[in-house]
Design a protein around this motif. Structure first.
Motif, PDB file in Angstrom:
ATOM      1  N   ALA A  70       0.808  -1.217   0.000  1.00 40.68           N
ATOM      2  CA  ALA A  70       0.000   0.000   0.000  1.00 40.68           C
ATOM      3  C   ALA A  70       0.845   1.272   0.000  1.00 40.68           C
ATOM      4  O   ALA A  70       0.416   2.294   0.525  1.00 40.68           O
ATOM      5  N   SER A  71       2.040   1.201  -0.573  1.00 37.31           N
ATOM      6  CA  SER A  71       2.937   2.365  -0.608  1.00 37.31           C
ATOM      7  C   SER A  71       3.117   2.990   0.769  1.00 37.31           C
ATOM      8  O   SER A  71       3.142   4.202   0.924  1.00 37.31           O
ATOM      9  N   LEU A  72       3.205   2.142   1.772  1.00 37.07           N
ATOM     10  CA  LEU A  72       3.361   2.520   3.176  1.00 37.07           C
ATOM     11  C   LEU A  72       2.182   3.335   3.700  1.00 37.07           C
ATOM     12  O   LEU A  72       2.335   4.087   4.660  1.00 37.07           O
ATOM     13  N   ASN A  73       1.017   3.177   3.114  1.00 39.46           N
ATOM     14  CA  ASN A  73      -0.152   3.850   3.657  1.00 39.46           C
ATOM     15  C   ASN A  73      -0.656   3.117   4.899  1.00 39.46           C
ATOM     16  O   ASN A  73      -0.579   3.665   5.995  1.00 39.46           O
ATOM     17  N   TRP A  74      -1.130   1.902   4.787  1.00 32.79           N
ATOM     18  CA  TRP A  74      -1.560   1.183   5.988  1.00 32.79           C
ATOM     19  C   TRP A  74      -0.465   0.300   6.556  1.00 32.79           C
ATOM     20  O   TRP A  74      -0.533  -0.113   7.711  1.00 32.79           O
ATOM     21  N   ASP A  75       0.584   0.015   5.787  1.00 32.00           N
ATOM     22  CA  ASP A  75       1.617  -0.912   6.262  1.00 32.00           C
ATOM     23  C   ASP A  75       2.833  -0.230   6.885  1.00 32.00           C
ATOM     24  O   ASP A  75       3.742  -0.907   7.337  1.00 32.00           O
ATOM     25  N   ASP A  76       2.860   1.094   6.954  1.00 35.09           N
ATOM     26  CA  ASP A  76       3.922   1.758   7.707  1.00 35.09           C
ATOM     27  C   ASP A  76       3.686   1.429   9.176  1.00 35.09           C
ATOM     28  O   ASP A  76       2.591   1.598   9.687  1.00 35.09           O
ATOM     29  N   GLY A  77       4.695   0.941   9.841  1.00 36.31           N
ATOM     30  CA  GLY A  77       4.537   0.545  11.241  1.00 36.31           C
ATOM     31  C   GLY A  77       4.092  -0.891  11.408  1.00 36.31           C
ATOM     32  O   GLY A  77       3.874  -1.342  12.524  1.00 36.31           O
ATOM     33  N   VAL A  78       3.953  -1.604  10.304  1.00 33.06           N
ATOM     34  CA  VAL A  78       3.578  -3.021  10.327  1.00 33.06           C
ATOM     35  C   VAL A  78       4.760  -3.796   9.772  1.00 33.06           C
ATOM     36  O   VAL A  78       5.208  -3.533   8.655  1.00 33.06           O
ATOM     37  N   ARG A  79       5.269  -4.729  10.549  1.00 32.07           N
ATOM     38  CA  ARG A  79       6.406  -5.523  10.077  1.00 32.07           C
ATOM     39  C   ARG A  79       6.044  -6.271   8.799  1.00 32.07           C
ATOM     40  O   ARG A  79       4.886  -6.616   8.558  1.00 32.07           O
ATOM     41  N   ALA A  80       7.055  -6.527   7.989  1.00 33.20           N
ATOM     42  CA  ALA A  80       6.854  -7.158   6.683  1.00 33.20           C
ATOM     43  C   ALA A  80       6.044  -8.446   6.776  1.00 33.20           C
ATOM     44  O   ALA A  80       5.115  -8.654   5.996  1.00 33.20           O
ATOM     45  N   ALA A  81       6.356  -9.307   7.719  1.00 34.20           N
ATOM     46  CA  ALA A  81       5.625 -10.576   7.850  1.00 34.20           C
ATOM     47  C   ALA A  81       4.155 -10.332   8.156  1.00 34.20           C
ATOM     48  O   ALA A  81       3.274 -10.996   7.601  1.00 34.20           O
ATOM     49  N   ASP A  82       3.868  -9.367   9.018  1.00 37.49           N
ATOM     50  CA  ASP A  82       2.481  -9.064   9.391  1.00 37.49           C
ATOM     51  C   ASP A  82       1.726  -8.363   8.273  1.00 37.49           C
ATOM     52  O   ASP A  82       0.501  -8.403   8.227  1.00 37.49           O
ATOM     53  N   ALA A  83       2.447  -7.733   7.356  1.00 34.08           N
ATOM     54  CA  ALA A  83       1.826  -7.060   6.209  1.00 34.08           C
ATOM     55  C   ALA A  83       1.752  -7.987   4.992  1.00 34.08           C
ATOM     56  O   ALA A  83       1.379  -7.546   3.908  1.00 34.08           O
ATOM     57  N   SER A  84       2.114  -9.254   5.179  1.00 35.85           N
ATOM     58  CA  SER A  84       2.097 -10.260   4.105  1.00 35.85           C
ATOM     59  C   SER A  84       2.961  -9.862   2.917  1.00 35.85           C
ATOM     60  O   SER A  84       2.608 -10.109   1.765  1.00 35.85           O
ATOM     61  N   ILE A  85       4.103  -9.271   3.193  1.00 37.66           N
ATOM     62  CA  ILE A  85       5.037  -8.894   2.140  1.00 37.66           C
ATOM     63  C   ILE A  85       5.840 -10.117   1.733  1.00 37.66           C
ATOM     64  O   ILE A  85       6.380 -10.828   2.588  1.00 37.66           O
ATOM     65  N   ASP A  86       5.915 -10.351   0.443  1.00 37.06           N
ATOM     66  CA  ASP A  86       6.681 -11.476  -0.089  1.00 37.06           C
ATOM     67  C   ASP A  86       8.168 -11.127   0.001  1.00 37.06           C
ATOM     68  O   ASP A  86       8.647 -10.240  -0.705  1.00 37.06           O
ATOM     69  N   THR A  87       8.889 -11.829   0.862  1.00 32.85           N
ATOM     70  CA  THR A  87      10.317 -11.575   1.053  1.00 32.85           C
ATOM     71  C   THR A  87      11.180 -12.617   0.334  1.00 32.85           C
ATOM     72  O   THR A  87      12.377 -12.714   0.586  1.00 32.85           O
ATOM     73  N   ASN A  88      10.562 -13.364  -0.561  1.00 29.27           N
ATOM     74  CA  ASN A  88      11.284 -14.375  -1.339  1.00 29.27           C
ATOM     75  C   ASN A  88      11.839 -13.767  -2.615  1.00 29.27           C
ATOM     76  O   ASN A  88      11.267 -12.838  -3.168  1.00 29.27           O
ATOM     77  N   PRO A  89      12.957 -14.334  -3.119  1.00 29.51           N
ATOM     78  CA  PRO A  89      13.491 -13.886  -4.402  1.00 29.51           C
ATOM     79  C   PRO A  89      12.464 -14.123  -5.507  1.00 29.51           C
ATOM     80  O   PRO A  89      11.605 -14.981  -5.343  1.00 29.51           O
TER      81      PRO A  89
END
Length: 121
Positions: A70-89
């Motif tokens: 969300a371009s850090l709109n709702w996910d600023d302050g939310v860790r990557a795992a909790d924001a369901s961010i794909d951290t895989n290559p």
């Protein structure tokens, strides 16, 4: 940036990143238990509009990075795992137990590869 001052590890990490990529932004947070962590981000702008935001979380030890949902709109302050961010290559980043200067080198290369691929806009 929040009202919290960066830790020594966060300061070293961010200052080292800025030498490589001065267009990065820093955001400082704490978990509910008081554990500090930060986000470093880079917006990709086209025609004055943010089209995507790349972010990396660092807590003095672990790196987690990927595209912000969300371009850090709702996910600023939310860790990557909790924001369901794909951290895989190929687009994500996940490294554990890295000291600040090494973390900055890893994250700097990761940001640079994305900037080269997606453009400086």
């Amino acid at each position: 940036m929040s009202d919290r001052e960066p830790t020594a590890a966060e300061r070293t990490f961010y200052e080292d990143l800025l030498v490589r990529l001065p267009e990065l932004h820093d955001w400082y947070h704490e978990d509910p238990d008081g554990r500090p962590w930060m986000i470093v981000s880079r917006d990709f702008v086209v025609d004055r509009w943010i089209r995507a935001t790349l972010r990396v979380d660092y807590d003095g030890q672990d790196l987690r990075g990927g595209w912000s949902p969300a371009s850090l709109n709702w996910d600023d302050g939310v860790r990557a795992a909790d924001a369901s961010i794909d951290t895989n290559p190929p687009d994500g980043l996940s490294r554990d137990g890295v000291a600040p200067r090494i973390a900055a080198a890893i994250a700097g290369q990761w940001f640079a590869e994305h900037i080269a691929r997606w453009g400086r806009g």
